[in-house]
Scaffold this motif. Sequence first.
Motif: not given
Length: 453
Positions: A170-175, A177-181, A210-226
């Motif tokens: 997931q790190l590669d896709s996140l980085s 996507a953020l580089a594109n943003l 890229a925004t969709t990619q970032v949001n899906n990953l970050i919201f997924g991590i937050i949801e899992s932790r909650r």
Amino acid sequence: METTHSPIRPIPVHPGLPVIGNTLEYLRDPLAFFRRLQRDYGHERMVRINVGGRATTLMLKPEETKQVVQENNRNYGRGKSFAILKTFLGNGLLTSEGDLWRKQRRLAQPAFHRQKLAILAETMIEEAVAWADRLEKVADNKPVNFSTATTDVTLRIVTKTLFGSSLGDQLDSLSTALANLNHFAINAVVNPIRAPKWVPTPSKRNFERATTQVNNLIFGIIESRRKTGETRDDLLDMLLRATDEETGEGMSDEQLRDEMVTLFTAGHETTATSMAWTLYLLAQHPGILQRAKAEIRATLGERSQPSADDLRAMPYSSQVINESLRLYPPGWVMSRLSLGPDRFGDHAIAANEGVLLSPYVLHHDPASWPDPEHFDPERFAPELSKERHPYAYMPFGGGPRLCIGNQFALMEMQALLIVLLHRFELRPVPGLQVTAQPLISLRPRQAVQIYLS
């Protein structure tokens, strides 16, 4: 007692071309343009320029800068460039304003207290050692490209300290996507000619993906932790558990997303750039390099790596980093918008006027820094620092909006520097001259290449 003011004098205006004003001069070389303004108008303390069809006042001295960012900070909102950053950072601490910013700052501040950072320092050191191991395998009679090598390690550190894990694939896709943003934001800030918002250009489509990619990953991590309720010694956990002492409320998922994206973006790109500049300067100045290495040897002795406590025991390495940040401040310019009128001695600005603050200008002012282009960590010896105006040096901003992650970044840079210098000798690539490229941050225009041995 009524305060009396001297008569108002017009702010000096730097001459430019009809309609476009100083836009071409600015775009050609912003840093040279600012140095010229500092030289020609420093005695006036401020100058009005026209960039992109809008008149803006550039503050040239620490006193006026302090008034904007600290003494009268509530009179100044974020400038128009922050609206562009907000498109992908959302309402994180860098871009939010007013009551929302104050609430977010209260919630996030405890995560950056010194005792919390000490826990994260061990992660930084572990990743620094692993980084040195990787460099040892590739540094065989060829220079290392530290423009990319520092990005690799700071990305790993920010991921571990934010999320408590490496994220794996997931790190590669996140980085990416953020580089594109970030690329989209840079183009939007530095290019004064843009298509209307409704035009579906390729860059905008890439931005949306890229925004969709970032949001899906970050919201997924937050949801899992909650859901799991799992606790970790990472920044996400600290922010998830944070509650407002005034209202008892925590952060919403949207607020958490915005803060995590802001911290992720600011926490690796600017630190990586600053680290590359620091290593470049040390390779160019062997006497300073050897003094830094001597301090490390004296502190660590036979040990192979430092502890968190060791970082505080090596002040000269901190001075090296501070001097590098003086020469190449990552946030080289900041924009503000006046919400009401303000007085600066016998000059005045009205409401709804643009104001520019430039750490680069302040850091290269010979009145504060004799021979300002010279690399000299001794400038930050305690006895010299006490005599200097506090706003002559502001690599992380200042006032209430001082970057919340400033100590995190300094600790990270120091850990990387100490581990690297303890393991390797640095040698410059003959003839390599690296110049600064002022984008959103002050990046090296050429690859920073250094021999390790």
